[in-house]
Design an enzyme around this catalytic site. Structure first.
Site, short mmCIF file in Angstrom:
data_model
loop_
_atom_site.label_atom_id
_atom_site.label_comp_id
_atom_site.label_asym_id
_atom_site.label_seq_id
_atom_site.Cartn_x
_atom_site.Cartn_y
_atom_site.Cartn_z
N LYS A 34 0.84 -1.21 0.00
CA LYS A 34 0.00 0.00 0.00
C LYS A 34 0.87 1.25 0.00
O LYS A 34 2.08 1.17 0.27
CB LYS A 34 -0.90 -0.02 1.24
CG LYS A 34 -0.13 -0.02 2.55
CD LYS A 34 -1.03 -0.31 3.74
CE LYS A 34 -0.20 -0.32 5.02
NZ LYS A 34 -1.00 -0.77 6.19
N ARG A 130 -10.31 -0.92 15.10
CA ARG A 130 -10.17 -0.07 13.92
C ARG A 130 -11.19 -0.58 12.91
O ARG A 130 -12.27 -0.02 12.82
CB ARG A 130 -8.74 -0.09 13.38
CG ARG A 130 -8.50 0.95 12.31
CD ARG A 130 -7.03 1.07 11.90
NE ARG A 130 -6.50 -0.14 11.27
CZ ARG A 130 -5.26 -0.23 10.78
NH1 ARG A 130 -4.44 0.80 10.86
NH2 ARG A 130 -4.84 -1.35 10.22
N TYR A 255 16.21 29.87 8.01
CA TYR A 255 15.00 30.55 8.51
C TYR A 255 15.03 30.62 10.04
O TYR A 255 15.33 29.64 10.71
CB TYR A 255 13.74 29.79 8.09
CG TYR A 255 13.41 29.92 6.63
CD1 TYR A 255 13.08 31.16 6.08
CD2 TYR A 255 13.39 28.81 5.81
CE1 TYR A 255 12.77 31.28 4.74
CE2 TYR A 255 13.06 28.91 4.47
CZ TYR A 255 12.75 30.15 3.93
OH TYR A 255 12.43 30.26 2.62
N MET A 303 12.16 24.00 2.29
CA MET A 303 11.36 23.19 1.36
C MET A 303 12.24 22.39 0.40
O MET A 303 11.95 21.24 0.08
CB MET A 303 10.39 24.07 0.56
CG MET A 303 9.39 23.26 -0.25
SD MET A 303 8.26 24.26 -1.23
CE MET A 303 7.23 25.01 0.02
C1 LIG Z 1 -0.22 -1.76 6.80
C2 LIG Z 1 -0.86 -3.03 7.24
C3 LIG Z 1 -0.11 -4.22 7.35
C4 LIG Z 1 1.40 -4.26 7.25
O1 LIG Z 1 1.94 -3.89 8.49
P1 LIG Z 1 3.52 -3.80 8.74
O2 LIG Z 1 3.64 -3.36 10.15
O3 LIG Z 1 4.04 -2.78 7.78
O4 LIG Z 1 4.07 -5.15 8.50
C5 LIG Z 1 -0.79 -5.39 7.59
N1 LIG Z 1 -2.13 -5.39 7.76
C6 LIG Z 1 -2.87 -4.28 7.70
C7 LIG Z 1 -4.35 -4.37 7.92
C8 LIG Z 1 -2.26 -3.06 7.46
O5 LIG Z 1 -3.01 -1.94 7.43
#
Ligand SMILES: *Cc1c(COP(=O)(O)O)cnc(C)c1O
Length: 361
Positions: A34, A130, A255, A303
């Site tokens: 993802k 969740r 800055y 930036m």
């Molecule tokens: C992002 C995610 C993972 C992967 O978790 P890691 O800690 O990066 O191994 C697995 N399951 C779900 C539901 C996630 O949202």
């Protein structure tokens, strides 16, 4: 040559997947890619991780992108979908949205998809609160889903740990227990372990593991680095010096004048900043690698640029390579701690302006 660059080591990705297989030899592997593969570039990563049994992304758009780029393995959508149009798109692209709400089951009972959804997963809330239905609701939900023509094949049971990075925390056992019980009761496959659980909780591996971070060679534990877990960091973030000059004692840099030279100082300016995803929380805290030595970041991260104290770098010249992280001496885990965040965030927020460059070994 363009810079900054995030150099992505494909051999390291394959090594880390092999490490998952060695740790969980009896489980299938759903590789989590993802958020553009945690900022590493999703298509190249999916191709390098072709030995995975399935992939997982968060959203429908991410799944469609993978299909459009020719990725053919099963793809789970961890956030699921909530409308007829999105279920239809998922079916057409052969994507597998996780079922985590009763309203999704009800919708699936009323619509007719162009083809049935395959490789389906029911999300159980085993304690994180969740996404997911409660373990008690699972048997009735499974009965409804099994009777639904829009789904075909076995349904798996998925859940997610809230504290797997805290080794020995009793809440992990509390989450594992209902998943084991459901597995026993239903005979269905269970997918639970994220990276930290793959490494620290062998008893949670069960039928499928679901690692993300460790595939990128990064440690999920705040007291370890990837290499200490026999993982190889995949991303090396680097740029170039675009200016070198000297200032007098008492002069301020950047800055807000957040850093003042105590002695006459050689300053180097490197081309990277928060507009590339190099977080401003590293202002006056981080170090970089230049000519094999560490140089401190002085003043605020801008930036597009950072300033470096180059008093120990007589030889430094414009054009020199500057490494921000991804070397043994400069692990991303250490920078995350300095920035008050987790390494997940540092790698994931690297912006499209940073060129991804593939290497192999
Ligand atoms: C992002 C995610 C993972 C992967 O978790 P890691 O800690 O990066 O191994 C697995 N399951 C779900 C539901 C996630 O949202």
């Amino acid at each position: 040559m363009a810079f900054p660059v995030a150099s992505i080591n494909l051999a390291a990705l394959r090594h880390n997947l092999a490490r998952v297989r060695a740790l969980a030899p009896n489980s299938q592997v759903m590789s989590v890619i993802k958020a553009d593969a945690y900022g590493h570039g999703v298509i190249a990563v999916a191709e390098a991780l072709a030995d995975s049994d399935a992939f997982a992304v968060a959203r429908l758009s991410e799944g469609i992108h993978l299909r459009q780029q020719g990725i053919e393995k099963p793809i789970v959508l961890l956030e699921g979908v909530n409308t007829e149009a999105d279920f239809t798109a998922a079916a057409n692209y052969q994507l597998s949205p996780v079922i985590h709400l009763h309203s999704q089951i009800q919708l699936l009972q009323t619509i007719t998809l162009p083809k049935p959804l395959q490789f389906n997963w029911l999300m159980i809330d085993s304690g994180m609160h969740r996404l997911g239905i409660t373990p008690e609701q699972a048997p009735a939900a499974l009965t409804m889903l099994k009777a639904c023509d829009n789904l075909s094949g076995e349904i798996g049971l998925m859940s997610h740990f809230a504290n797997s990075d805290l080794v020995g925390d009793k809440r992990n056992q509390q989450q594992l227990a209902p998943m084991r019980a459901l597995r026993q009761e239903t005979g269905l496959a269970v997918c639970l372990a994220n990276s930290a659980a793959v490494i620290a909780y062998p008893e949670s591996h069960l039928d499928w593991v679901r690692p993300g971070l460790m595939l990128y060679g990064v440690s999920p534990f705040d007291d370890k680095t990837g290499p200490q877990l026999e993982l190889e960091p995949v991303m090396q973030l680097k740029t170039r010096l675009i200016a070198v000059y000297d200032i007098d004692a008492g002069e301020e840099v950047g800055y807000g004048g957040d850093w003042t030279a105590e002695v006459p100082t050689r300053i180097g300016v490197a081309s990277i900043g928060y507009g590339d995803g190099y977080t401003r929380h590293l202002s006056n805290k981080a170090e970089v690698l230049l000519r094999g030595q560490k140089a401190p970041v002085v003043g605020r991260v801008s930036m597009d640029t950072i300033c470096l104290n180059l008093n120990d770098f007589e030889q430094a010249v414009v054009g020199d390579e500057v490494i921000l992280w991804g070397k043994a001496e400069l692990p991303v885990e250490q920078l995350a701690e300095l920035a008050g965040t987790i390494p997940y965030e540092l790698v994931t927020v690297i912006c499209p302006r940073v060129q991804r460059e593939l290497s192999d070994g």
